[in-house]
Design a protein around this motif. Sequence first.
Motif, PDB file in Angstrom:
ATOM      1  N   LEU A 113      38.159 -29.251 -40.656  1.00 47.23           N
ATOM      2  CA  LEU A 113      38.422 -27.978 -39.982  1.00 47.23           C
ATOM      3  C   LEU A 113      39.910 -27.634 -40.039  1.00 47.23           C
ATOM      4  N   MET A 114      40.761 -28.600 -39.713  1.00 47.19           N
ATOM      5  CA  MET A 114      42.202 -28.327 -39.730  1.00 47.19           C
ATOM      6  C   MET A 114      42.702 -28.038 -41.152  1.00 47.19           C
ATOM      7  N   THR A 115      42.143 -28.693 -42.140  1.00 49.73           N
ATOM      8  CA  THR A 115      42.495 -28.401 -43.534  1.00 49.73           C
ATOM      9  C   THR A 115      42.079 -26.977 -43.890  1.00 49.73           C
ATOM     10  N   ALA A 121      47.969 -33.254 -42.170  1.00 50.86           N
ATOM     11  CA  ALA A 121      48.017 -34.227 -41.078  1.00 50.86           C
ATOM     12  C   ALA A 121      49.124 -35.249 -41.288  1.00 50.86           C
ATOM     13  N   ARG A 122      49.701 -35.665 -40.146  1.00 50.20           N
ATOM     14  CA  ARG A 122      50.679 -36.756 -40.148  1.00 50.20           C
ATOM     15  C   ARG A 122      50.389 -37.635 -38.931  1.00 50.20           C
ATOM     16  N   VAL A 143      47.685 -37.418 -33.900  1.00 44.05           N
ATOM     17  CA  VAL A 143      47.979 -36.812 -35.198  1.00 44.05           C
ATOM     18  C   VAL A 143      48.712 -35.503 -34.979  1.00 44.05           C
ATOM     19  N   LEU A 144      49.746 -35.279 -35.793  1.00 40.21           N
ATOM     20  CA  LEU A 144      50.433 -33.989 -35.829  1.00 40.21           C
ATOM     21  C   LEU A 144      49.888 -33.227 -37.018  1.00 40.21           C
ATOM     22  N   PHE A 145      49.324 -32.058 -36.771  1.00 45.84           N
ATOM     23  CA  PHE A 145      48.882 -31.180 -37.835  1.00 45.84           C
ATOM     24  C   PHE A 145      49.940 -30.083 -38.005  1.00 45.84           C
ATOM     25  N   GLU A 146      50.522 -30.040 -39.195  1.00 42.21           N
ATOM     26  CA  GLU A 146      51.573 -29.070 -39.468  1.00 42.21           C
ATOM     27  C   GLU A 146      51.044 -27.996 -40.423  1.00 42.21           C
TER      28      GLU A 146
END
Length: 151
Positions: A113-115, A121-122, A143-146
Amino acid sequence: KNVTAIEVALSDAAGEGELFLDAKNNSGAASLRRSPNSGNSVSITLDTYDHYSAVNALPNPALIKIDVEGAEVKVLKGMAELLSRPRRPPVILEVSEWSLEAMGSSKDELFKLMTSYGYKARLLSRPSVSIFSGRNIYFQYDVLFEPVTDE
């Protein structure tokens, strides 16, 4: 002065729900699902972030932190408009594999979903074994999603 508590739980749809409180009064363990540590429950109002922010004219957040005991995918689906904007904020999520599964989701669904929203992700914290691991081993981590930018 810059924080206002509201009695609304963010989700993927508006409506009414039930919030299960932790039996040991750990407010950070309250959840939309009953767990082995649940105590009493209270009725709550559910709304999506996109709807709530539009109705209340919220400014664009600089950063989002979500730790909602497995309901992360529901909250993220309710933020589709925000997370699809060109100037979308970074998102920090607690990923609890057991909690996600207990809510009918998975870490794979969360990352996919985030992709799809254009995030990478990091890992922020070392994965640790969940206290709910039994026959299966479940991990939890932050997780940090940038946002991925074309610049």
